[in-house]
Design a protein around this motif. Structure first.
Motif: not given
Length: 538
Positions: A101-103, A374-378, A400-409
């Motif tokens: 779904i992310v990809w 999975f970094r590209a999708g994160f 901070l937004v990037g870190i939050a999105i990556a960990f939530i995904i």
């Protein structure tokens, strides 16, 4: 056969109980078998849409929303209904469903691959009218492909159309060897387009594409020169700043991957020896007694052995399967079959340098050392927000937004993996684990930033020791949320190696020989309809 699992189950007992629960779920119609090729339906749908040229048809382009919603519906259905008799396969299928779904969101919503994505291709050099050109290439350089850096981390691209393209080709005379390399945009020829699209949707780290993640190493000098890319002294090492590297020759690649593949095989067998004999690894209950050969050890040491065994098993498992890709693609199939996708420099190592943990702490562990599959999708959502102007290109807010999105995904992916298990688990623990990593990374980064003048006066060894100790202790304290839940679901009962040297020597559980896949029943399963039939058993 027992209908409930005893508190201290044996290896055989757990497998029998798991099989009973699986068969009941299938027979009742609550669940369906995880089958091939049905599990690839969403990726096939994404590929099918991208195969349709919609660059000049706005209506076709808008159909991407229908494709996207369909993919989401399919993967949600898979997570709700599809299961495997092997808990590890079920777990991975849950992770895969969320990442699909992310990809798909990245390629259908955040990016416009037919307009902007380009990959590196090669063709043989040939002399025509005194000008060196490619004899094997049929794909055109398009004016639509300009210096667009997808996800903010791709290689630089110069506009190439008309005469500019011819000049670029002529400039490759200095390229070494018989091949010249060029940026290939979305092809017009269907056969090339199919290869292009499949390469796009399965190149998760973007190696050889303009969405290559920043932890990938630089291109080899001959490839970069042929593309007209600048070459610095640091690029010649073929090693990124995070310690990930690639190889110039298949001999170098073979020397690296084969030795590590054998080592991973033996380490996995050793870890599996501990996992089979300890009931903790199939229940997640740390209060259960340790195996007899650990009798006499203090409880804190047994806990440490268990947790470290799981971490070592997970890292080795990821490395073991990652090594299979270059072994098959470059060493077995080779460039003769796969072309540029068989060249050794296309395959980068999995893990970064441990020095990134020493220098950056927990943030370095996750952003630089841990595998970057999975970094590209994160990072796609954050980069989309930056391109739209909704986030600044640099600054603490974007980080901070990037870190939050990556960990939530990432938390959502592993939560789904836990939720699809046959045995009872606590999926919320997986999400909690990743949210705690987010809290810790943010706290450590903010703390170090606030005390930077004081910290910079400390010797390097003290700073590195502090980062290493904090990272280890935090992961050690929080890992039960992640690891014990996987144990409760039976994930660690997976047999990663087909033949066990230790069990051949008689060190395995009774009733299990050295051929560890003896209980696997891979075969064709016939459903009531053709779309319910396929290969299953894992």
């Amino acid at each position: 056969m027992a209908t409930s699992q005893p508190r201290v189950p044996s290896q055989h007992g757990t497998l029998e109980y798991l099989r009973l629960q699986y068969d009941n779920a299938i027979a009742s119609g609550v669940k369906r078998r995880l089958l091939f090729p049905q599990m690839l339906f969403s990726m096939a749908l994404l590929a099918g849409f991208l195969l349709i040229d919609h660059r000049r048809n706005r209506f076709l382009y808008q159909l991407r929303w229908l494709v996207w919603f369909t993919i989401i519906a399919v993967e949600v259905s898979n997570m709700r209904h599809r299961i495997s008799v092997d808990p590890a396969v079920s777990y991975v299928s849950g992770i895969a469903s969320v990442y699909v779904i992310v990809w798909s969101t990245m390629w259908l919503i955040f990016e416009r691959p037919q307009f902007t994505a380009v990959r590196i291709e090669r063709r043989r050099k040939a002399v025509q009218n005194g000008i060196r050109a490619g004899s094997g290439g049929t794909t055109q350089e398009r004016s639509e492909t300009i210096g667009y850096k997808m996800n903010g981390n791709g290689y630089s691209l110069e506009q190439q159309n008309g005469l500019d393209a011819e000049k670029s080709l002529a400039a490759t005379n200095d390229s070494k060897g018989e091949w010249e390399y060029f940026w290939q945009p979305y092809p017009d020829v269907l056969g090339e387009r199919l290869a292009w699209v499949l390469d796009l949707i399965f190149s998760f780290r973007g190696r050889g594409w303009n969405f290559s993640i920043p932890t990938n190493p630089a291109l080899p000098e001959d490839v970069a020169a042929s593309l007209g890319e600048p070459i610095s002294e640091s690029d010649k090492v073929l090693k990124s700043r995070t310690g990930i590297k690639c190889f110039r020759t298949r001999k170098e690649l073979a020397s690296y991957v084969i030795s590590r593949f054998i080592l991973c095989y033996l380490v996995l067998d050793l870890c599996k020896f501990q996992i089979i004999h300890d009931p903790f690894f199939r229940t997640g209950d740390e209060s259960l007694p340790a195996p007899p050969y650990l009798d006499g050890l203090p409880p804190f040491l047994i806990t440490r052995i268990r947790r470290n065994t799981l971490v070592l098993s997970l890292v080795t498992f990821i490395q073991f399967h990652a090594l299979l890709v270059p072994i098959i693609a470059s060493l077995l199939l080779s460039p003769t079959v796969l072309g540029i996708r068989g060249e050794p420099w296309m395959y980068a190592t999995t893990w970064g340098s441990p020095s990134t943990i020493l220098d950056k702490g927990l943030g370095g562990f996750w952003s630089s050392w841990w595998h970057q599959t999975f970094r590209a999708g994160f990072t796609a959502p954050t980069n989309y927000l930056i391109r739209k102007g909704w986030l600044p290109g640099t600054g603490i807010a974007s980080q901070l937004v990037g870190i939050a999105i990556a960990f939530i995904i990432s938390g959502a992916m592993h939560t789904a993996g836990s939720a699809v298990q046959v045995l009872p688990t606590h999926p919320e623990r997986q999400l909690t684990f990743f949210l705690l990593q987010l809290v810790a990374v943010t706290a450590q980064t903010s703390f170090c930033a606030a005390l930077r003048p004081w910290i910079e006066r400390l010797p390097v060894w003290a700073r590195r020791t502090g980062n290493a100790v904090f990272t280890y202790l935090w992961l050690y304290a929080t890992c039960p949320l992640f690891m014990n839940d996987m144990s409760a679901g039976g994930t660690w009962m997976y047999e990663p190696v087909m033949g066990s040297p230790l069990r051949w020597w008689g060190l395995g559980p009774k009733g299990y020989g050295w051929w560890t896949w003896a209980h696997v029943e891979i075969g064709w399963y016939q459903g009531r309809h053709w779309w319910e039939s396929g290969i299953g058993g894992l």
